[in-house]
Design an enzyme around this catalytic site. Structure first.
Site, PDB file in Angstrom:
ATOM      1  N   PHE A 259       0.232  -1.245  -0.211  1.00 27.92           N
ATOM      2  CA  PHE A 259      -0.001  -0.003   0.284  1.00 27.92           C
ATOM      3  C   PHE A 259       1.034   1.443  -0.042  1.00 27.92           C
ATOM      4  CE2 PHE A 259      -2.678   3.501   2.130  1.00 27.92           C
ATOM      5  CZ  PHE A 259      -3.759   2.477   0.807  1.00 27.92           C
TER       6      PHE A 259
ATOM      7  N   ILE B 289      -0.545 -11.003  -1.004  1.00 29.98           N
ATOM      8  CA  ILE B 289      -0.936 -12.055  -1.030  1.00 29.98           C
ATOM      9  C   ILE B 289      -2.693 -12.426  -0.371  1.00 29.98           C
ATOM     10  CG2 ILE B 289      -1.471 -14.925  -0.165  1.00 29.98           C
ATOM     11  CD1 ILE B 289       1.532 -14.218  -0.542  1.00 29.98           C
TER      12      ILE B 289
ATOM     13  N   THR C 217      -9.983 -11.342   3.987  1.00 24.85           N
ATOM     14  CA  THR C 217     -10.809 -10.606   3.902  1.00 24.85           C
ATOM     15  C   THR C 217     -10.844  -9.566   3.089  1.00 24.85           C
ATOM     16  OG1 THR C 217      -8.370  -9.165   4.915  1.00 24.85           O
ATOM     17  CG2 THR C 217     -10.359 -10.063   6.939  1.00 24.85           C
TER      18      THR C 217
ATOM     19  N   HIS D 293      -8.667  -7.432   1.853  1.00 22.20           N
ATOM     20  CA  HIS D 293      -7.989  -6.223   1.996  1.00 22.20           C
ATOM     21  C   HIS D 293      -7.258  -6.449   0.635  1.00 22.20           C
ATOM     22  CE1 HIS D 293      -8.034  -5.196   6.674  1.00 22.20           C
ATOM     23  NE2 HIS D 293      -7.711  -4.329   6.263  1.00 22.20           N
TER      24      HIS D 293
ATOM     25  N   PHE E 194       4.822  -1.424 -11.940  1.00 22.60           N
ATOM     26  CA  PHE E 194       4.150  -1.921 -11.612  1.00 22.60           C
ATOM     27  C   PHE E 194       4.877  -3.549 -11.088  1.00 22.60           C
ATOM     28  CE2 PHE E 194       0.319  -4.805 -10.803  1.00 22.60           C
ATOM     29  CZ  PHE E 194      -0.430  -4.009  -9.618  1.00 22.60           C
TER      30      PHE E 194
HETATM   31  N1  RBF Z   1       0.820  -6.117   1.956  1.00 18.69           N
HETATM   32  C1  RBF Z   1       1.341  -6.206   1.092  1.00 18.69           C
HETATM   33  O1  RBF Z   1       2.674  -6.105   0.579  1.00 18.69           O
HETATM   34  N2  RBF Z   1       0.909  -7.727   1.119  1.00 18.69           N
HETATM   35  C2  RBF Z   1       0.167  -8.306   1.885  1.00 18.69           C
HETATM   36  O2  RBF Z   1      -0.595  -8.943   1.263  1.00 18.69           O
HETATM   37  C3  RBF Z   1      -0.756  -7.518   2.782  1.00 18.69           C
HETATM   38  N3  RBF Z   1      -1.483  -7.958   3.659  1.00 18.69           N
HETATM   39  C4  RBF Z   1      -2.340  -7.202   4.325  1.00 18.69           C
HETATM   40  C5  RBF Z   1      -3.258  -7.726   5.529  1.00 18.69           C
HETATM   41  C6  RBF Z   1      -4.103  -7.278   5.866  1.00 18.69           C
HETATM   42  C7  RBF Z   1      -5.477  -7.549   6.745  1.00 18.69           C
HETATM   43  C8  RBF Z   1      -3.796  -5.761   6.581  1.00 18.69           C
HETATM   44  C9  RBF Z   1      -4.032  -4.799   7.091  1.00 18.69           C
HETATM   45  C10 RBF Z   1      -2.361  -4.963   6.160  1.00 18.69           C
HETATM   46  C11 RBF Z   1      -1.472  -5.756   4.784  1.00 18.69           C
HETATM   47  N4  RBF Z   1      -0.138  -5.620   3.843  1.00 18.69           N
HETATM   48  C12 RBF Z   1      -0.231  -6.268   2.910  1.00 18.69           C
HETATM   49  C13 RBF Z   1       0.148  -4.293   4.222  1.00 18.69           C
HETATM   50  C14 RBF Z   1      -0.619  -3.198   3.741  1.00 18.69           C
HETATM   51  O3  RBF Z   1       0.209  -2.872   2.241  1.00 18.69           O
HETATM   52  C15 RBF Z   1      -0.229  -1.930   4.696  1.00 18.69           C
HETATM   53  O4  RBF Z   1       1.217  -1.888   4.750  1.00 18.69           O
HETATM   54  C16 RBF Z   1      -0.848  -1.319   6.173  1.00 18.69           C
HETATM   55  O5  RBF Z   1      -1.955  -1.485   5.255  1.00 18.69           O
HETATM   56  C17 RBF Z   1      -0.994   0.319   6.642  1.00 18.69           C
HETATM   57  O6  RBF Z   1      -0.918   1.219   5.209  1.00 18.69           O
END
Ligand code: RBF
Length: 158
Positions: A66, A91, A95, A97, A122
């Site tokens: 993110f 992955i 949920t 997300h 990307f």
């Molecule tokens: N970040 C990733 O790069 N890959 C993921 O698979 C991933 N899964 C997440 C699942 C959940 C439930 C949450 C809350 C965050 C996840 N994030 C993941 C982190 C996201 O990219 C980010 O760093 C956080 O939400 C903080 O803004």
């Protein structure tokens, strides 16, 4: 499905030169680092093979995918950075997300490239499980990090 058969690495590797004086930022997400480190190694070695100098490859880490858009923007704003390569691995969990993160990062990275008028690539793997991700990070489906670096070079030679 075509995407399961083809990867950019099977396409032409022509036009991967002319970048000896170019400077690249690679922004790497720490989430799923087992995968993103492999993507980074692929991208880094592809740049070196294309003739990019080590000192012209700047690595920056962000917590998760993110944050790749903002990390890319921090780097793209510098005049001496020619291209930004964003590497992450999302992955699918139980949920929603996954969808929010994938959509946000795809949109954010696109915006940064258009805003700064330079390649912002990307290189984010979006898979159902870790095995599929590893298959695309140096496994049987190639390395999307290599491909992201090749894309940056090809766009610089556009
Ligand atoms: N970040 C990733 O790069 N890959 C993921 O698979 C991933 N899964 C997440 C699942 C959940 C439930 C949450 C809350 C965050 C996840 N994030 C993941 C982190 C996201 O990219 C980010 O760093 C956080 O939400 C903080 O803004």
């Amino acid at each position: 499905m075509a995407s399961t058969l083809k990867s950019l690495s099977t396409f032409s590797n022509k036009n991967l030169s002319g970048v000896a004086d170019r400077k690249f930022a690679i922004v790497v997400a720490e989430w799923n680092s087992e995968v993103t480190e492999r993507l980074y190694n692929g991208a880094y070695s592809t740049l070196l093979h294309a003739g990019v100098r080590e000192e012209n490859i700047i690595r920056k880490d962000v917590p998760g995918s993110f944050e790749l858009s903002l990390g890319a923007q921090y780097m793209a704003q510098w005049k001496d950075i020619d291209a930004v390569i964003c590497l992450g691995c999302v992955i699918k969990g139980e949920t929603p997300h996954f969808d929010f993160i994938c959509q946000a990062v795809a949109h954010g990275i696109t915006e940064v490239g258009l805003k700064y008028n330079k390649p912002v690539v990307f290189g984010v793997i979006t898979t159902l499980n870790l095995e599929q991700a590893l298959d695309r990070a140096g496994g049987k489906h190639g390395n999307k990090g290599d491909e992201a670096a090749a894309t940056a070079i090809k766009m610089l030679n556009f």
